[in-house]
Design a protein around this motif. Structure first.
Motif, PDB file in Angstrom:
ATOM      1  N   ASP A  73       0.853  -1.190   0.000  1.00  0.00           N
ATOM      2  CA  ASP A  73       0.000   0.000   0.000  1.00  0.00           C
ATOM      3  C   ASP A  73       0.888   1.238   0.000  1.00  0.00           C
ATOM      4  OD1 ASP A  73       0.924   0.427   2.597  1.00  0.00           O
ATOM      5  OD2 ASP A  73      -0.826  -0.499   3.514  1.00  0.00           O
ATOM      6  N   SER A  76       4.034   1.126   2.103  1.00  0.00           N
ATOM      7  CA  SER A  76       5.059   0.113   1.847  1.00  0.00           C
ATOM      8  C   SER A  76       6.352   0.755   1.361  1.00  0.00           C
ATOM      9  CB  SER A  76       4.580  -0.888   0.792  1.00  0.00           C
ATOM     10  OG  SER A  76       3.396  -1.521   1.206  1.00  0.00           O
ATOM     11  N   ASP A  93       6.342  -3.048   5.717  1.00  0.00           N
ATOM     12  CA  ASP A  93       5.040  -2.369   5.719  1.00  0.00           C
ATOM     13  C   ASP A  93       5.171  -0.861   5.837  1.00  0.00           C
ATOM     14  OD1 ASP A  93       3.991  -4.882   5.591  1.00  0.00           O
ATOM     15  OD2 ASP A  93       3.196  -4.919   7.630  1.00  0.00           O
TER      16      ASP A  93
END
Length: 146
Positions: A73, A76, A93
């Motif tokens: 996303d 990231s 992440d």
């Protein structure tokens, strides 16, 4: 006399857990680039990316540490590591900050600590009330690409 040296760590995130990696190993942090898939690679190797003309394997750190994979996303990031002449990009992440953590703030993980990547964890530190797990990415990388 224990030296009060402070280490600099790149603080990154997997799920809600914060991890710290020695900044000496992390060459840069970048946005995810398009990945070219490769056949016959370990499940945690996503493929390769071309970063400004340098081709390197992309390792999904979630998969490498046994976490369920998650679609990338906007948070990231990839952390480019260079260890012993090997360069690889680790997908995480999110990358929070670069922080200085004093040696005396680091304690050895005890048996009650269960986090992913346990084999590579060499310490835990408290930072702003949150637990940061210090992880030896260079050891993990040398095993991953061996």
């Amino acid at each position: 006399m224990h030296s009060m040296a402070a280490g600099q760590y790149v603080i990154f995130r997997l799920d809600e857990q914060l991890y710290g990696a020695d900044i000496a190993v992390v060459r840069e942090v970048s946005y995810l680039a398009p990945v070219t898939r490769l056949p016959n690679t370990p499940h945690f190797v996503e493929g390769v990316i071309d970063l400004r003309g340098e081709v390197m394997p992309v390792i999904d750190l979630r998969k490498r540490l046994g976490l369920p994979s998650r679609p990338a996303d906007g948070d990231s990031r990839i952390m480019i590591l260079t260890v012993g002449g090997v360069t690889a990009a680790l997908v995480v992440d999110g990358v929070e900050q670069v922080a200085t953590i004093a040696d005396e703030a680091v304690s050895l993980p005890d048996d009650s600590l269960t986090v992913v990547g346990q084999d590579y964890v060499y310490g835990v530190a408290r930072m702003n009330g949150r637990l940061v797990v210090l992880i030896d990415l260079s050891r993990m990388l040398s095993i991953a690409v061996a």
